[in-house]
Design a protein around this motif. Structure first.
Motif, PDB file in Angstrom:
ATOM      1  N   ASP A 127       0.870  -1.180  -0.029  1.00 16.35           N
ATOM      2  CA  ASP A 127      -0.064  -0.098  -0.012  1.00 16.35           C
ATOM      3  C   ASP A 127       0.956   1.386  -0.063  1.00 16.35           C
ATOM      4  O   ASP A 127       0.553   2.230   0.751  1.00 16.35           O
ATOM      5  N   ALA A 128       1.943   1.232  -1.006  1.00 18.03           N
ATOM      6  CA  ALA A 128       2.824   2.647  -0.664  1.00 18.03           C
ATOM      7  C   ALA A 128       1.768   3.594  -1.901  1.00 18.03           C
ATOM      8  O   ALA A 128       1.187   3.164  -2.753  1.00 18.03           O
ATOM      9  N   ARG A 129       1.893   4.929  -1.628  1.00 22.30           N
ATOM     10  CA  ARG A 129       1.197   5.903  -2.190  1.00 22.30           C
ATOM     11  C   ARG A 129       2.424   6.816  -3.057  1.00 22.30           C
ATOM     12  O   ARG A 129       3.209   7.282  -2.329  1.00 22.30           O
ATOM     13  N   PHE A 130       2.154   6.907  -4.206  1.00 28.89           N
ATOM     14  CA  PHE A 130       3.308   7.644  -5.120  1.00 28.89           C
ATOM     15  C   PHE A 130       2.756   8.886  -5.643  1.00 28.89           C
ATOM     16  O   PHE A 130       1.573   9.017  -6.098  1.00 28.89           O
ATOM     17  N   THR A 131       3.508   9.999  -5.572  1.00 30.47           N
ATOM     18  CA  THR A 131       3.035  11.246  -5.988  1.00 30.47           C
ATOM     19  C   THR A 131       4.482  11.774  -6.744  1.00 30.47           C
ATOM     20  O   THR A 131       5.417  11.437  -6.338  1.00 30.47           O
ATOM     21  N   ILE A 132       3.968  12.530  -7.755  1.00 29.37           N
ATOM     22  CA  ILE A 132       5.154  13.266  -8.614  1.00 29.37           C
ATOM     23  C   ILE A 132       4.740  14.603  -8.703  1.00 29.37           C
ATOM     24  O   ILE A 132       3.569  15.097  -9.083  1.00 29.37           O
ATOM     25  N   ASP A 133       5.455  15.575  -8.441  1.00 35.13           N
ATOM     26  CA  ASP A 133       5.446  17.032  -8.485  1.00 35.13           C
ATOM     27  C   ASP A 133       5.243  17.086  -9.949  1.00 35.13           C
ATOM     28  O   ASP A 133       5.776  16.809 -10.813  1.00 35.13           O
ATOM     29  N   PRO A 134       4.349  18.414 -10.026  1.00 37.79           N
ATOM     30  CA  PRO A 134       4.101  18.652 -11.381  1.00 37.79           C
ATOM     31  C   PRO A 134       5.043  19.360 -12.412  1.00 37.79           C
ATOM     32  O   PRO A 134       5.001  19.446 -13.555  1.00 37.79           O
ATOM     33  N   THR A 135       6.306  19.697 -11.700  1.00 42.11           N
ATOM     34  CA  THR A 135       7.076  20.615 -12.592  1.00 42.11           C
ATOM     35  C   THR A 135       8.642  19.783 -12.284  1.00 42.11           C
ATOM     36  O   THR A 135       9.110  19.389 -11.383  1.00 42.11           O
ATOM     37  N   VAL A 136       9.054  19.366 -13.663  1.00 42.59           N
ATOM     38  CA  VAL A 136      10.417  18.806 -13.688  1.00 42.59           C
ATOM     39  C   VAL A 136      11.386  20.047 -13.664  1.00 42.59           C
ATOM     40  O   VAL A 136      11.273  21.125 -14.058  1.00 42.59           O
ATOM     41  N   THR A 137      12.554  19.814 -12.939  1.00 46.48           N
ATOM     42  CA  THR A 137      13.548  20.599 -12.533  1.00 46.48           C
ATOM     43  C   THR A 137      14.956  20.668 -13.145  1.00 46.48           C
ATOM     44  O   THR A 137      15.167  19.236 -13.376  1.00 46.48           O
ATOM     45  N   PRO A 138      15.608  21.711 -13.501  1.00 45.24           N
ATOM     46  CA  PRO A 138      16.913  21.282 -14.122  1.00 45.24           C
ATOM     47  C   PRO A 138      17.824  20.425 -13.359  1.00 45.24           C
ATOM     48  O   PRO A 138      17.919  21.039 -12.300  1.00 45.24           O
ATOM     49  N   SER A 139      18.885  19.984 -13.724  1.00 42.73           N
ATOM     50  CA  SER A 139      19.733  19.453 -12.821  1.00 42.73           C
ATOM     51  C   SER A 139      20.835  20.491 -12.927  1.00 42.73           C
ATOM     52  O   SER A 139      21.207  21.096 -13.844  1.00 42.73           O
ATOM     53  N   PRO A 140      21.486  20.564 -11.790  1.00 46.80           N
ATOM     54  CA  PRO A 140      22.665  21.646 -11.411  1.00 46.80           C
ATOM     55  C   PRO A 140      23.740  21.253 -12.395  1.00 46.80           C
ATOM     56  O   PRO A 140      24.820  21.970 -12.750  1.00 46.80           O
ATOM     57  N   ALA A 141      24.064  19.942 -13.198  1.00 51.71           N
ATOM     58  CA  ALA A 141      25.244  19.731 -13.898  1.00 51.71           C
ATOM     59  C   ALA A 141      24.640  19.216 -15.335  1.00 51.71           C
ATOM     60  O   ALA A 141      23.636  18.408 -15.246  1.00 51.71           O
ATOM     61  N   GLY A 142      25.104  19.617 -16.382  1.00 51.03           N
ATOM     62  CA  GLY A 142      24.651  18.908 -17.809  1.00 51.03           C
ATOM     63  C   GLY A 142      23.323  19.337 -18.159  1.00 51.03           C
ATOM     64  O   GLY A 142      22.660  20.264 -17.639  1.00 51.03           O
ATOM     65  N   ASN A 143      22.847  18.564 -19.045  1.00 49.97           N
ATOM     66  CA  ASN A 143      21.462  18.850 -19.562  1.00 49.97           C
ATOM     67  C   ASN A 143      20.355  17.695 -18.942  1.00 49.97           C
ATOM     68  O   ASN A 143      19.241  17.606 -19.519  1.00 49.97           O
ATOM     69  N   ASP A 144      20.637  17.160 -17.903  1.00 55.68           N
ATOM     70  CA  ASP A 144      19.720  16.299 -17.010  1.00 55.68           C
ATOM     71  C   ASP A 144      18.665  17.084 -16.482  1.00 55.68           C
ATOM     72  O   ASP A 144      18.726  18.233 -16.387  1.00 55.68           O
ATOM     73  N   ARG A 145      17.675  16.203 -16.312  1.00 57.09           N
ATOM     74  CA  ARG A 145      16.402  16.959 -15.623  1.00 57.09           C
ATOM     75  C   ARG A 145      16.206  15.969 -14.305  1.00 57.09           C
ATOM     76  O   ARG A 145      16.285  14.826 -14.395  1.00 57.09           O
ATOM     77  N   ILE A 146      15.540  16.577 -13.360  1.00 48.87           N
ATOM     78  CA  ILE A 146      15.177  15.947 -12.172  1.00 48.87           C
ATOM     79  C   ILE A 146      13.579  15.798 -11.875  1.00 48.87           C
ATOM     80  O   ILE A 146      12.776  16.942 -11.967  1.00 48.87           O
ATOM     81  N   VAL A 147      13.177  14.674 -11.809  1.00 42.74           N
ATOM     82  CA  VAL A 147      11.621  14.557 -11.199  1.00 42.74           C
ATOM     83  C   VAL A 147      11.501  14.247 -10.016  1.00 42.74           C
ATOM     84  O   VAL A 147      12.121  13.346  -9.506  1.00 42.74           O
ATOM     85  N   VAL A 148      10.761  15.195  -9.271  1.00 42.11           N
ATOM     86  CA  VAL A 148      10.677  15.123  -7.834  1.00 42.11           C
ATOM     87  C   VAL A 148       9.463  14.386  -7.535  1.00 42.11           C
ATOM     88  O   VAL A 148       8.211  14.487  -8.117  1.00 42.11           O
ATOM     89  N   THR A 149       9.653  13.254  -6.726  1.00 46.42           N
ATOM     90  CA  THR A 149       8.627  12.404  -6.167  1.00 46.42           C
ATOM     91  C   THR A 149       8.543  12.223  -4.724  1.00 46.42           C
ATOM     92  O   THR A 149       9.290  12.474  -3.923  1.00 46.42           O
ATOM     93  N   HIS A 150       7.481  11.620  -4.268  1.00 50.36           N
ATOM     94  CA  HIS A 150       7.159  11.234  -2.961  1.00 50.36           C
ATOM     95  C   HIS A 150       6.707   9.555  -2.740  1.00 50.36           C
ATOM     96  O   HIS A 150       5.850   9.598  -3.513  1.00 50.36           O
ATOM     97  N   ILE A 151       7.317   8.750  -2.063  1.00 47.23           N
ATOM     98  CA  ILE A 151       6.668   7.560  -1.633  1.00 47.23           C
ATOM     99  C   ILE A 151       6.170   7.788  -0.278  1.00 47.23           C
ATOM    100  O   ILE A 151       7.102   7.808   0.609  1.00 47.23           O
ATOM    101  N   GLY A 152       5.051   7.494  -0.108  1.00 51.05           N
ATOM    102  CA  GLY A 152       4.602   7.280   1.362  1.00 51.05           C
ATOM    103  C   GLY A 152       3.453   6.298   1.543  1.00 51.05           C
ATOM    104  O   GLY A 152       3.582   5.333   0.891  1.00 51.05           O
ATOM    105  N   SER A 153       2.516   6.632   2.593  1.00 51.64           N
ATOM    106  CA  SER A 153       1.733   5.678   2.922  1.00 51.64           C
ATOM    107  C   SER A 153       0.331   6.220   2.891  1.00 51.64           C
ATOM    108  O   SER A 153       0.005   7.584   2.967  1.00 51.64           O
TER     109      SER A 153
END
Length: 220
Positions: A127-153
């Protein structure tokens, strides 16, 4: 360090799961509400949404044996992860000096290890609960992107912040690292674990280590 095990301890769930911390985005987006993200962000987030949807199926009651759940999850792992990039970064400079056969052996075993770690962590009825923040953020290095999520209950939906470093490649956007609490790198933790096994270029020793971990995951 097994980041997913740490997540479960910090969220009180009976489950598994060199970059600066990603910015925190206040709003949280349920994984099924993709319409709120921009088209570009949605493209980067899609592999994570697919991974979390697969984990929901894996943790469902009656989802089957360890092997059945591994087969269920495997396509989502292949889609979401750039397994070779994660493996190469986890090994470090030694990876470039390995033969093609050695790389393929490690790649096959590391893929199985990645799948097994998730399946062991997200057991039926978790019964894990998954959420994803609506905005993808740039990585501090290179052209990578960061997807912010939370795993809860159900008791603690916000749970633990788990972020994914995404990189664009031939197969689209894929995970190249996982960040616990926005800054603890799973790749860096694995590099510390793998380096001693690979000392002296002993690929078989690292393969045996991964296979031992896979066996442990399958028995938990």
């Amino acid at each position: 360090m097994n980041i997913m095990k740490h997540v479960l301890k910090t969220t009180s769930l009976a489950l598994c799961a060199g970059l600066m911390a990603a910015p925190v985005v206040p709003a949280v987006l349920p994984i099924h509400a993709a319409h709120a993200a921009s088209a570009s962000d949605a493209q980067v987030q899609e592999p994570i949404k697919s991974l979390y949807a697969a984990l929901e199926r894996v943790q469902a009651k009656g989802s089957g044996s360890f092997e059945q759940r591994s087969q269920m999850l495997a396509p989502a792992i292949d889609h979401a992860y750039n397994i070779e990039a994660v493996l190469a970064s986890s090994i470090g400079p030694r990876y470039a000096g390995l033969s093609d056969d050695q790389k393929q052996t490690l790649l096959t075993t590391f893929r199985q290890f990645t799948i097994a770690r998730y399946v062991s962590s997200f057991k039926p009825g978790s019964d894990a609960r998954f959420t994803i923040d609506p905005t993808v953020t740039p990585s501090p290095a290179g052209n990578d992107r960061i997807v912010v999520t939370h795993i809860g209950s159900s008791d603690d939906p916000s749970g633990t912040e788990i972020n994914y470093v995404m990189r664009s490649g031939p197969k689209g956007w894929q995970i190249v690292d996982v960040l616990l609490n926005a800054h603890i790198s799973q790749v860096a933790a694995q590099r510390a674990d793998f380096s001693s096994a690979l000392s002296g270029g002993n690929v078989q020793k690292l393969t045996n280590l991964l296979q031992k971990k896979i066996k442990t995951f399958s028995e938990e």
